[in-house]
Design an enzyme around this catalytic site. Structure first.
Site, PDB file in Angstrom:
ATOM      1  N   TYR A  88     -22.286  34.557  -0.996  1.00  0.00           N
ATOM      2  CA  TYR A  88     -22.389  35.349   0.234  1.00  0.00           C
ATOM      3  C   TYR A  88     -23.846  35.408   0.674  1.00  0.00           C
ATOM      4  CZ  TYR A  88     -21.712  39.607   3.138  1.00  0.00           C
ATOM      5  OH  TYR A  88     -21.672  40.526   4.151  1.00  0.00           O
ATOM      6  N   LYS A 104     -19.874  32.242   2.241  1.00  0.00           N
ATOM      7  CA  LYS A 104     -19.707  33.155   3.366  1.00  0.00           C
ATOM      8  C   LYS A 104     -21.074  33.245   4.035  1.00  0.00           C
ATOM      9  CE  LYS A 104     -18.716  37.914   4.741  1.00  0.00           C
ATOM     10  NZ  LYS A 104     -18.431  39.309   4.304  1.00  0.00           N
TER      11      LYS A 104
END
Length: 354
Positions: A183, A211
Site C-alpha cells: 500500500y 494499492k
C-alpha cells in the site's frame, strides 16, 4: 602482616601463557535462524497470489462499534453480507478505513479470524497486518495467515521512516508469508514507495500487487511492467480501470454503494455514472477518512453512531449535505433499508477508552 611480592617486568612477561600455533581469536557467536513459519498445510478457502491478483473490487471495510466502544459484530456481519450480495470480491479488514490504527492486535486478529470463519468461502479476506515495526508486521502477518486470511496488506514504515534499502528489507521480511498487497499512500506515511522498490519486490512470487494512491500515471507505469495495481483513489478509479490498466480499486465508497462501484469496475467505461458518484466521493473525503464514511453509515442506520476518538462526526451542515446526495443518487443504491435521517449532535457517542 602479608608478604610483599615484587617482580620485574621481564619476570611478569614470562608468567603470561604463550599462545600455541593453533590459537585463533574468539569469534562472535553466529546463531542460525531456527524460526519456522507458523503454518498449517490443511487447506480450507486458501488463496493463491494469482487468486488475489484478479480481484477487481475490494472494499476497505468500516468497523462498527457498540456504545462502549467494543466491536458490534452483528452490524459488522450485516455490512459484510451487503458487500457479498452486491458482488464485491474482497474486503480489507482493519485498514485505515476500518480503523486498525485504533485496535489492539488482539482485536485486530480476532476480527480477521471472525471474518474468515463466517465469510471466507464467499469473499476474499485481506488483513491489514502492516506496521512501521518490522517485528510487529511479521508477528501480525503470521497470526493473520494462521487464522486463515487470504492475503495481507502492508504499508511502508511511517513516522519512523527508513531508507529505501530498509524499506525493501522490511517488505521482504513479510512477503514470504503469503499473498501480499503493498500500500503506497505518501499523504499518510510521509514517504513515497518509488517504482524501483516495487520492481525489486515484484521478483517475489508472493507480491499480488500494489494499492497505489500517487495517481494514474504511476499506475500506468506499473501496468506497463506487468505489475498488478489497484487504484487507491475512488475519484480516479474509473479512469484508472479503463484508461490506465488498473486491475481494479480498493474502495471506501463501496461501503455505501457497492453495487454502483461494481458497475464502475465491471461494466465498461461509464463516465455518466462516474460523474454521478463524484460529488459523493468528494463529500466522503473532505475530512480525513473515515470521518465522512462513519457519519454517512450512521445516518443510513446501518451502524450505531459511535466514534472511537480521535474521530468525531462531520458537522450538522455536512450531514444535511449527505442526505441531499443520497436523494440525488437514489436511496435504493445505498446499503441498508432504514429511513435516512440527519442525526443531531446529541445522537453521537464519542468513546475515548476502548
Amino acid at each position: 602482616m602479608g608478604t610483599h611480592l615484587s617482580i620485574t617486568l621481564d619476570q611478569a612477561i614470562t608468567l603470561v601463557p604463550r599462545r600455541s600455533s593453533n590459537w585463533k581469536p574468539p569469534q562472535a557467536a553466529i546463531i542460525p535462524n531456527f524460526h519456522l513459519p507458523m503454518r498449517s498445510f490443511e487447506v480450507k478457502n486458501r488463496a493463491s497470489t494469482e487468486d488475489i491478483k484478479c480481484l477487481r473490487l475490494i472494499t476497505a471495510l468500516k468497523t462498527p462499534y457498540l456504545p462502549d466502544g467494543r466491536f458490534d459484530l452483528e452490524a459488522y456481519d450485516d455490512l459484510v453480507n451487503k458487500q457479498i450480495e452486491n458482488g464485491v470480491e474482497g474486503i480489507i479488514i482493519g485498514g485505515t478505513t476500518g480503523e486498525g490504527q485504533l485496535m489492539s492486535w488482539d482485536e485486530h486478529i480476532m476480527l480477521i479470524g471472525h471474518t474468515v470463519n463466517c465469510f471466507g468461502s464467499k469473499i476474499k479476506v485481506v488483513g491489514n497486518t502492516g506496521s512501521n515495526s518490522t517485528r510487529e508486521a511479521i508477528h501480525a502477518s503470521e497470526q493473520g495467515f494462521a487464522v486463515g486470511m487470504h492475503a495481507a496488506l502492508h504499508i511502508n514504515p511511517y513516522y519512523g521512516k527508513t531508507s529505501l534499502d530498509g524499506m525493501i528489507s522490511h517488505f521482504e521480511s513479510v512477503l514470504s508469508m503469503g499473498p501480499t498487497i503493498i500500500y503506497n499512500v505518501p499523504s499518510r506515511t510521509g514517504q513515497d514507495i518509488p517504482p524501483h522498490v516495487i520492481q525489486t519486490l515484484a521478483q517475489s512470487a508472493s507480491l499480488a500487487g500494489v494499492k497505489e494512491c500517487v495517481g494514474n500515471d504511476r499506475i500506468k507505469q506499473y501496468t506497463a511492467d506487468g505489475i498488478v495495481v489497484w487504484s487507491g483513489n475512488d475519484d480516479q478509479c474509473h479512469d484508472a480501470r479503463w484508461g490506465y490498466g488498473a486491475t481494479g480499486v480498493i474502495s471506501v465508497t463501496s461501503n455505501l454503494v457497492p453495487g454502483l462501484m461494481r458497475d464502475i469496475m465491471f461494466a465498461g467505461k461509464n463516465p455518466t455514472l462516474n460523474s454521478k458518484l463524484l460529488p459523493l466521493i468528494d463529500w466522503l473525503f473532505q475530512e480525513p477518512n473515515p470521518i465522512g464514511l462513519n457519519t454517512a453509515l450512521a445516518q443510513l442506520g446501518v451502524v450505531r453512531p459511535v466514534f472511537r476518538l480521535p474521530y468525531v462526526p462531520l458537522p450538522v451542515e455536512k450531514r444535511i449535505e449527505f442526505v441531499n446526495l443520497v436523494k440525488q443518487i437514489g436511496r435504493e443504491h445505498f446499503v441498508g433499508d432504514k429511513d435516512l435521517k440527519v442525526l443531531d449532535d446529541d445522537d453521537f457517542i464519542l468513546v475515548s477508552r476502548y
